[in-house]
Scaffold this motif. Sequence first.
Motif, short mmCIF file in Angstrom:
data_model
loop_
_atom_site.label_atom_id
_atom_site.label_comp_id
_atom_site.label_asym_id
_atom_site.label_seq_id
_atom_site.Cartn_x
_atom_site.Cartn_y
_atom_site.Cartn_z
N GLN A 1 0.83 -1.19 0.00
CA GLN A 1 0.00 0.00 0.00
C GLN A 1 0.86 1.24 0.00
OE1 GLN A 1 -2.24 0.73 3.57
NE2 GLN A 1 -3.74 2.02 2.54
N ASN A 2 0.45 2.21 -0.81
CA ASN A 2 1.05 3.54 -0.80
C ASN A 2 -0.09 4.55 -0.62
OD1 ASN A 2 4.00 3.19 -1.39
ND2 ASN A 2 3.15 2.10 -3.14
N ALA A 3 -0.07 5.26 0.49
CA ALA A 3 -1.11 6.23 0.79
C ALA A 3 -0.47 7.59 1.05
CB ALA A 3 -1.92 5.79 2.01
N ASN A 4 -0.82 8.57 0.24
CA ASN A 4 -0.23 9.90 0.34
C ASN A 4 -1.32 10.95 0.43
OD1 ASN A 4 2.28 8.60 -0.14
ND2 ASN A 4 1.96 8.78 -2.34
N VAL A 5 -1.10 11.94 1.28
CA VAL A 5 -2.01 13.07 1.41
C VAL A 5 -1.18 14.34 1.33
CG1 VAL A 5 -3.71 14.25 2.85
CG2 VAL A 5 -3.59 11.76 2.87
N TYR A 6 -1.58 15.22 0.40
CA TYR A 6 -0.88 16.49 0.22
C TYR A 6 -1.88 17.63 0.49
CZ TYR A 6 2.26 13.40 -2.33
OH TYR A 6 3.08 12.36 -2.68
N TYR A 7 -1.40 18.63 1.24
CA TYR A 7 -2.27 19.73 1.63
C TYR A 7 -1.55 21.05 1.42
CZ TYR A 7 -4.80 23.00 4.62
OH TYR A 7 -5.49 24.09 5.09
N SER B 1 -5.52 13.39 -2.06
CA SER B 1 -5.21 12.10 -1.43
C SER B 1 -5.08 11.03 -2.50
CB SER B 1 -6.29 11.72 -0.42
OG SER B 1 -7.56 11.59 -1.04
N GLN B 2 -4.08 10.17 -2.32
CA GLN B 2 -3.82 9.05 -3.23
C GLN B 2 -3.60 7.81 -2.38
OE1 GLN B 2 -0.28 10.74 -5.00
NE2 GLN B 2 -1.40 11.41 -6.82
N ASP B 3 -4.39 6.77 -2.64
CA ASP B 3 -4.31 5.55 -1.84
C ASP B 3 -4.43 4.36 -2.78
OD1 ASP B 3 -4.29 3.60 0.05
OD2 ASP B 3 -6.13 4.20 1.06
N THR B 4 -3.35 3.59 -2.90
CA THR B 4 -3.32 2.42 -3.77
C THR B 4 -2.92 1.20 -2.96
OG1 THR B 4 -2.69 3.78 -5.68
CG2 THR B 4 -2.33 1.41 -5.85
N TYR B 5 -3.70 0.13 -3.11
CA TYR B 5 -3.43 -1.11 -2.37
C TYR B 5 -3.55 -2.27 -3.35
CZ TYR B 5 -3.09 -4.00 1.84
OH TYR B 5 -2.67 -4.87 2.82
N VAL B 6 -2.54 -3.11 -3.41
CA VAL B 6 -2.54 -4.29 -4.27
C VAL B 6 -2.17 -5.49 -3.40
CG1 VAL B 6 -1.53 -5.42 -6.27
CG2 VAL B 6 -1.90 -2.94 -6.30
N GLN B 7 -3.04 -6.50 -3.38
CA GLN B 7 -2.77 -7.70 -2.61
C GLN B 7 -2.99 -8.93 -3.48
OE1 GLN B 7 -3.98 -8.04 1.53
NE2 GLN B 7 -4.83 -10.07 1.13
N THR B 8 -2.00 -9.82 -3.49
CA THR B 8 -2.08 -11.09 -4.21
C THR B 8 -1.90 -12.22 -3.21
OG1 THR B 8 -1.09 -10.03 -6.15
CG2 THR B 8 -1.15 -12.42 -6.14
N GLU B 9 -2.66 -13.31 -3.41
CA GLU B 9 -2.60 -14.39 -2.43
C GLU B 9 -2.68 -15.76 -3.13
OE1 GLU B 9 -7.25 -14.32 -1.04
OE2 GLU B 9 -5.89 -12.80 -0.23
#
Length: 334
Positions: free
Chosen positions: A54-60, A88-96
């Motif tokens: 996950q990469n979660a970024n918040v810019y203000y 706000s940018q929030d990307t989550y990638v999960q493989t199982e």
Amino acid sequence: RLIGSYTATWNITDDLYVRGRFSADVTSNKVEDKQPNERPIAYENTGFFSLGNQNANVYYTDLLASYSKQLFKDLKFGIVGGYTATKSQDTYVQTETKNGLSVLNWFDLNSSISPNVRNERYNYRNNMLRDALFGTVNFNFKDYWFIEGTLRRERISTMHPDNNVLYYPSVNSSLILSDLFQLPEVFNYAKLRGSWGIVGNYPDIYKSALFYTQETLGVQANNGNAVLYTNLPTSSFGNEQIKPETKNEVEFGIETRMLNSRLGFDITYYNGLVKDQILEYTLPNSTGASSILANVGSLRNSGWEFAINGTPIQNDNFKWSTTLNFSMNKNVIV
């Protein structure tokens, strides 16, 4: 996680200053889930491994200008204006793995017995931008009568461009009665206050869009390409014409302190009306979905709040302060 900010202020004159600010909140998250084989592989496929990033970024950022001036001997004037934006940018990638681990306690995606799968719950990419222009005007008369008016124009990127702008006005005033009148000596302080304003609420990110899922029938002819088709969501339709819900509220209150501030009262009355509530509106399944996001109904919320503040014991070595709260609230579906 890394958090940083930078602020710069320029005092142009004694009455006017400009301030600029930028901040960032950057988060990187890696999650591994390891579940060992419970039984021999020859008897049953067990075990599990997943890898998520996950990469979660918040810019203000904001830009603010403030001006204050003593217009007359008894009247002071102030004005504030500015711009603010949050991205706000929030990307989550999960493989199982699927159907167990092929090698005893080999925690790797290549150990999956069946082809790896993506967890739909933890695979998303959310991007949102909110910005606003705002202004405030305030007056101060003899330091006992204060009046302030505000206006905010806000936009949000995750709604239809025809319905993504909302205006939030507000007015508030307070009067220090103990400075305006000669009250009985028992009163140390008394203030009367009142306010009116509008605030808003938006649907969750991407809820207003009507989205499709893509599936494939595979290759249906020699040397052909895969046949693709799209599906409507079966649970809930989006609604690109959704409007923000708004709350229009008035509030009045009085605050007092008595007996050398040993006893105080705070009484508040409020009355608010929520319009265009955002709810899942039930549909017949024959329409293709069981519900649709819609602006449904209005709700009125009113009530009283009471607070009694007291200091029963106070001396050089010991002080006991206590507060008693009481409130009553009434909700009505209009």
